[in-house]
Enzyme design. Structure first.
Site, mmCIF file in Angstrom:
data_model
loop_
_atom_site.group_PDB
_atom_site.id
_atom_site.type_symbol
_atom_site.label_atom_id
_atom_site.label_comp_id
_atom_site.label_asym_id
_atom_site.label_seq_id
_atom_site.Cartn_x
_atom_site.Cartn_y
_atom_site.Cartn_z
ATOM 1 N N GLY A 273 6.740 -6.498 -0.324
ATOM 2 C CA GLY A 273 6.015 -6.567 0.936
ATOM 3 C C GLY A 273 6.907 -6.974 2.083
ATOM 4 N N GLU B 292 10.906 -7.932 -3.314
ATOM 5 C CA GLU B 292 11.452 -6.702 -2.727
ATOM 6 C C GLU B 292 10.796 -6.583 -1.364
ATOM 7 O OE1 GLU B 292 11.346 -3.304 -1.137
ATOM 8 O OE2 GLU B 292 10.438 -2.475 -2.953
ATOM 9 N N TRP C 278 0.799 -1.225 0.000
ATOM 10 C CA TRP C 278 0.000 0.000 0.000
ATOM 11 C C TRP C 278 0.833 1.277 0.000
ATOM 12 C CZ3 TRP C 278 1.983 2.380 4.095
ATOM 13 C CH2 TRP C 278 2.466 1.594 5.148
ATOM 14 N N ASN C 279 2.127 1.222 0.343
ATOM 15 C CA ASN C 279 2.828 2.463 0.666
ATOM 16 C C ASN C 279 3.089 3.369 -0.539
ATOM 17 O OD1 ASN C 279 4.671 0.494 -0.178
ATOM 18 N ND2 ASN C 279 6.339 1.312 1.068
ATOM 19 N N CYS D 24 10.436 1.313 2.202
ATOM 20 C CA CYS D 24 11.438 0.266 2.438
ATOM 21 C C CYS D 24 12.842 0.836 2.443
ATOM 22 C CB CYS D 24 11.312 -0.820 1.371
ATOM 23 S SG CYS D 24 9.737 -1.707 1.427
ATOM 24 N N LYS E 86 -2.702 -8.433 -7.331
ATOM 25 C CA LYS E 86 -3.428 -8.397 -6.069
ATOM 26 C C LYS E 86 -2.795 -7.275 -5.253
ATOM 27 C CE LYS E 86 -3.861 -9.557 -1.517
ATOM 28 N NZ LYS E 86 -3.826 -8.274 -0.816
#
Length: 460
Positions: free
Chosen positions: A209, A231, A133-134, A265, A157
């Site tokens: 994720g 990632e 989502w980020n 991240c 997805k």
């Protein structure tokens, strides 16, 4: 898994979305596979027409697209606008360069009887992406751009808290002229994700994720002998050497820690400063945090938005408390954040010992871990003392030496005098528990193509 838009500024759920049914999911896979058989035959110019048009639509309606991430996960509106532009630039980059990147490569052969050898890059089929989502658009663009241009088709997805952003990106490609099945958004459950990965029509899997999600998806893909890229998390070190420009270092460290409310991240999560300048750096960094203004992410005066969800805020606060319980010292600059909404108080944690349970955990939000290093060697040792290996940075006025130090840091990316960040032409990927595989740049388009040798032998 429920898909819903919940505004983290108010914690009000605005809209919910129905998950995809099993029959509908099977039909989506059937359509994607059927579309691949025709999409793979399109010329680069035909694919470029679609992908390039998608980039133009993003730019023409940037405010419309930018509104959704701010509404769904609390991103500052100006940062949402930047993300829309970044996504458009990635699509343009691959639209303009894919043909050159995937051009056939002749193989030199010394033996005259070996004939002519060439390696071609063929698309492999339906790709399945599991995305976070980020960065609701950037993540999708760096999957869709290279792979659609390579002749693959993409099924995604997306995270359950950004369903409107997910749907908007699917509509974008349909509006740009992509055939049904070229880019497909599915509101899938965890069980359905496993089913999609197992499906023989899916030929590759890409996930961005958490470590847990990456381990699960990689294991499932491995069981099916399917290529995957991961990632995952990061705990990037930002090293400040004794000769660094402190004004620049503090300014960029604040940006590196607070961009996207610290939910990146490659955020600068561990600040490592050589002892000689540590006190001054810490003082200035604390002053910068104190100046933040929490508020509505749509308000241009806001500099500290809420986190993506109340659960994310609660988890980060709990991690800070765990650090303190095990001996860390906390610095809390600035005014208290609002009680309503998913806000987290910006803080600095010092004296985080190696035996503290949080030492090797990822802090996803406006909390920085601050370490003092006796010298450059200790700074590098602390930077490498992590199970993560995504990005990092080194600040020094001796840029040649900064590049030498960067070679010593065990990550996939290191920047000198700037926190780790991303551009379409820069390869993006990590090592250790931050995952494997490359995205962006020429490397990103090579991950999901079949490098096929064609060797034409002489007849005489």
């Amino acid at each position: 898994m429920g898909y819903a838009t919940t505004n983290p500024y108010t914690n009000q759920t605005l809209e919910t979305f129905q998950g995809i049914g099993d029959q509908e999911l099977d039909q989506a896979l059937h359509t994607a596979q059927r579309t691949f058989e025709t999409w793979r035959t399109k010329s680069f110019d035909e694919r470029k027409e679609v992908v390039g048009r998608a980039a133009r639509i993003l730019r023409e309606r940037s405010e419309e697209f930018a509104r959704l991430p701010t509404l769904e996960m609390g991103k500052l509106y100006r940062e949402s606008l930047d993300e829309v532009e970044l996504a458009a630039s990635i699509l343009d980059y691959y639209a303009d360069n894919a043909e050159e990147f995937l051009a056939p490569e002749r193989v030199a052969t010394e033996d005259p009887d070996a004939g002519e050898a060439v390696v071609v890059s063929d698309p492999i089929g339906v790709l399945f992406g599991v995305q976070p989502w980020n960065f609701p658009y950037y993540q999708l663009a760096r999957l869709a751009g290279p792979n659609l241009m390579a002749g693959n088709v993409v099924m995604v997805k997306h995270a359950s808290i950004v369903p409107q952003s997910a749907a908007a990106f699917e509509r974008l490609f349909r509006e740009a002229g992509a055939p049904e099945g070229a880019y497909t958004n599915v509101y899938a459950s965890k069980e359905q994700v496993d089913r999609v990965i197992q499906d023989p029509r899916v030929r590759g899997v890409a996930l961005t994720g958490s470590e847990g999600a990456g381990s699960s998806v990689a294991a499932r893909a491995g069981e099916e002998l399917k290529k995957s890229t991961l990632e995952l998390g990061g705990s990037d070190a930002l090293i400040v050497l004794s000769d660094a420009d402190l004004d620049l270092s503090v300014e960029r460290a604040l940006w590196g820690r607070l961009n996207n409310a610290g939910q990146s991240c490659v955020a600068a999560k561990r600040i490592i400063v050589v002892e000689e300048v540590a006190d001054e750096f810490l003082h200035r960094f604390s002053e910068g945090l104190a100046e933040l203004k929490a508020g509505d992410p749509f308000d241009p005066d806001t500099s500290l938005p809420p986190l993506s969800s109340q659960s994310a805020a609660d988890d980060l606060d709990a991690l800070v408390e765990e650090a303190i319980e095990h001996g860390a010292t906390v610095i809390t600059p600035g005014e208290p954040v609002p009680e309503e909404g998913a806000f987290v108080q910006p803080r600095i944690l010092t004296k985080v010992s190696r035996d503290n349970p949080v030492y090797d955990k990822e802090f996803f939000g406006p909390v920085a871990l601050f370490f003092r290093a006796a010298d450059e060697d200790e700074a590098v040792r602390i930077a490498n003392d992590s199970s993560f290996g995504l990005g990092g940075s080194v600040f020094t006025q001796d840029t040649a030496h900064g590049a030498e130090v960067a070679r010593r840091i065990e990550t996939g990316m290191v920047f000198v005098n700037h926190p780790a960040w991303t551009k379409p032409n820069l390869p993006f990927g990590g090592t250790k528990r931050s995952g494997y595989g490359q995205e962006l740049s020429e490397a990103g388009i090579q991950e999901f193509v079949n490098k096929k040798l064609i060797n034409v032998m002489p007849t005489g």
